[in-house]
Design a protein around this motif. Structure first.
Motif, PDB file in Angstrom:
ATOM      1  N   ASN A  33       0.794  -1.228   0.000  1.00  0.00           N
ATOM      2  CA  ASN A  33       0.000   0.000   0.000  1.00  0.00           C
ATOM      3  C   ASN A  33       0.825   1.276   0.000  1.00  0.00           C
ATOM      4  N   GLN A  34       2.150   1.197   0.093  1.00  0.00           N
ATOM      5  CA  GLN A  34       2.983   2.398   0.010  1.00  0.00           C
ATOM      6  C   GLN A  34       3.489   2.655  -1.406  1.00  0.00           C
ATOM      7  N   VAL A  35       3.435   1.657  -2.261  1.00  0.00           N
ATOM      8  CA  VAL A  35       3.960   1.762  -3.625  1.00  0.00           C
ATOM      9  C   VAL A  35       2.879   2.343  -4.526  1.00  0.00           C
ATOM     10  N   ARG A  36       3.265   3.336  -5.317  1.00  0.00           N
ATOM     11  CA  ARG A  36       2.315   3.975  -6.238  1.00  0.00           C
ATOM     12  C   ARG A  36       2.715   3.612  -7.659  1.00  0.00           C
ATOM     13  N   VAL A  37       1.964   2.655  -8.249  1.00  0.00           N
ATOM     14  CA  VAL A  37       2.185   2.175  -9.618  1.00  0.00           C
ATOM     15  C   VAL A  37       0.833   1.868 -10.240  1.00  0.00           C
ATOM     16  N   PRO A  38       0.759   1.756 -11.566  1.00  0.00           N
ATOM     17  CA  PRO A  38      -0.499   1.338 -12.191  1.00  0.00           C
ATOM     18  C   PRO A  38      -0.808  -0.107 -11.790  1.00  0.00           C
ATOM     19  N   ARG A  39      -1.892  -0.311 -11.126  1.00  0.00           N
ATOM     20  CA  ARG A  39      -2.256  -1.614 -10.550  1.00  0.00           C
ATOM     21  C   ARG A  39      -2.385  -2.724 -11.594  1.00  0.00           C
ATOM     22  N   ASN A  63      17.330   8.578  -0.712  1.00  0.00           N
ATOM     23  CA  ASN A  63      17.629   7.585   0.311  1.00  0.00           C
ATOM     24  C   ASN A  63      16.389   6.843   0.802  1.00  0.00           C
ATOM     25  N   GLU A  64      15.207   7.439   0.642  1.00  0.00           N
ATOM     26  CA  GLU A  64      13.967   6.810   1.104  1.00  0.00           C
ATOM     27  C   GLU A  64      13.039   6.390  -0.028  1.00  0.00           C
ATOM     28  N   TRP A  65      13.045   7.116  -1.143  1.00  0.00           N
ATOM     29  CA  TRP A  65      12.100   6.877  -2.235  1.00  0.00           C
ATOM     30  C   TRP A  65      12.802   6.922  -3.590  1.00  0.00           C
ATOM     31  N   VAL A  66      12.277   6.145  -4.547  1.00  0.00           N
ATOM     32  CA  VAL A  66      12.607   6.265  -5.957  1.00  0.00           C
ATOM     33  C   VAL A  66      11.338   6.781  -6.610  1.00  0.00           C
ATOM     34  N   GLU A  67      11.443   7.929  -7.280  1.00  0.00           N
ATOM     35  CA  GLU A  67      10.276   8.575  -7.876  1.00  0.00           C
ATOM     36  C   GLU A  67      10.577   8.976  -9.307  1.00  0.00           C
ATOM     37  N   PHE A  68       9.587   8.815 -10.179  1.00  0.00           N
ATOM     38  CA  PHE A  68       9.722   9.225 -11.566  1.00  0.00           C
ATOM     39  C   PHE A  68       8.362   9.171 -12.241  1.00  0.00           C
ATOM     40  N   SER A  69       8.305   9.698 -13.436  1.00  0.00           N
ATOM     41  CA  SER A  69       7.118   9.560 -14.283  1.00  0.00           C
ATOM     42  C   SER A  69       7.476   8.614 -15.410  1.00  0.00           C
ATOM     43  N   ALA A  70       6.504   7.803 -15.802  1.00  0.00           N
ATOM     44  CA  ALA A  70       6.719   6.844 -16.890  1.00  0.00           C
ATOM     45  C   ALA A  70       5.396   6.615 -17.599  1.00  0.00           C
ATOM     46  N   ARG A  71       5.491   6.149 -18.843  1.00  0.00           N
ATOM     47  CA  ARG A  71       4.305   5.878 -19.632  1.00  0.00           C
ATOM     48  C   ARG A  71       4.002   4.389 -19.611  1.00  0.00           C
ATOM     49  N   SER A  73       1.170   1.928 -21.424  1.00  0.00           N
ATOM     50  CA  SER A  73       0.125   1.884 -22.451  1.00  0.00           C
ATOM     51  C   SER A  73      -0.219   3.284 -22.949  1.00  0.00           C
ATOM     52  N   GLY A  74       0.797   4.131 -23.099  1.00  0.00           N
ATOM     53  CA  GLY A  74       0.621   5.473 -23.643  1.00  0.00           C
ATOM     54  C   GLY A  74       0.175   6.528 -22.639  1.00  0.00           C
ATOM     55  N   LYS A  75      -0.116   6.136 -21.408  1.00  0.00           N
ATOM     56  CA  LYS A  75      -0.585   7.094 -20.407  1.00  0.00           C
ATOM     57  C   LYS A  75       0.504   7.336 -19.373  1.00  0.00           C
ATOM     58  N   SER A  76       0.771   8.612 -19.064  1.00  0.00           N
ATOM     59  CA  SER A  76       1.799   8.970 -18.095  1.00  0.00           C
ATOM     60  C   SER A  76       1.314   8.706 -16.672  1.00  0.00           C
ATOM     61  N   HIS A  77       2.206   8.126 -15.855  1.00  0.00           N
ATOM     62  CA  HIS A  77       1.906   7.839 -14.453  1.00  0.00           C
ATOM     63  C   HIS A  77       3.051   8.330 -13.586  1.00  0.00           C
ATOM     64  N   LYS A  78       2.723   8.849 -12.419  1.00  0.00           N
ATOM     65  CA  LYS A  78       3.716   9.202 -11.412  1.00  0.00           C
ATOM     66  C   LYS A  78       3.978   7.932 -10.601  1.00  0.00           C
ATOM     67  N   ILE A  79       5.222   7.481 -10.581  1.00  0.00           N
ATOM     68  CA  ILE A  79       5.614   6.261  -9.890  1.00  0.00           C
ATOM     69  C   ILE A  79       6.364   6.641  -8.624  1.00  0.00           C
TER      70      ILE A  79
END
Length: 163
Positions: A33-39, A63-71, A73-79
């Motif tokens: 529940n702490q990970v933010r990715v397309p389910r 040091n605590e998080w890896v964060e980025f935006s990625a596409r 299926s063509g849709k951008s997501h904040k990871i």
């Protein structure tokens, strides 16, 4: 003052090693529940993410998080991935990298568009895992369109969980 884990430093070093050698860095992540990715790309509470310069935007490996935006299926997501949830980092082309024990293993994953509260992690640490080329996990949830028949680059590296 609490000592900082070596894990984020090793992640950054292996990321740099991959890019310096022309490899594609991937991370295997334990999804909770702490990970933010397309389910829809999560399989067995794990996801493999391409974190190469070409596949990400605004990559930050703290040091605590890896964060980025990625596409996806063509849709951008904040990871957003806690460093504690990263199972491994490795080069897609040859499977070389490093595996890590994961401290958290609870809850369900949040979609990158969900706005939900995060629960506290109280479960025991997971067992150590190892990276080994040519198993089944790493191929899941990658958005590459390359053939998987080994015709280009000798095939894909795959992650195998060793208990």
């Amino acid at each position: 003052m609490q000592e900082i884990s070596t894990k984020p430093y090793l992640l950054r070093a292996l990321y740099e090693w991959c890019t310096d050698n022309g490899y594609t860095p991937h991370i295997a992540v334990r999804v909770d529940n702490q990970v933010r990715v397309p389910r829809q790309f999560v399989r067995d509470n794990e996801i493999v993410l391409n974190i190469s310069f070409e596949a990400t935007s605004q990559l930050q490996m703290g040091n605590e998080w890896v964060e980025f935006s990625a596409r996806f299926s063509g849709k951008s997501h904040k990871i957003e991935v806690p460093v504690a949830n990263i199972l491994a980092i490795y080069a897609r082309e040859n499977g070389q990298g490093m595996a890590f024990p994961v401290d958290s293993a609870g809850g369900e994953a949040l979609d990158s568009g969900a706005d939900a509260e995060l629960a506290d992690e109280t479960e025991a640490p997971a067992a150590p895992r190892a990276v080994e080329p040519l198993s089944a996990k790493a191929e899941r949830a990658t958005d590459d369109d390359q053939p998987d028949d080994g015709s280009k680059g000798g095939g894909r590296a795959r992650l195998k969980i060793v208990k």
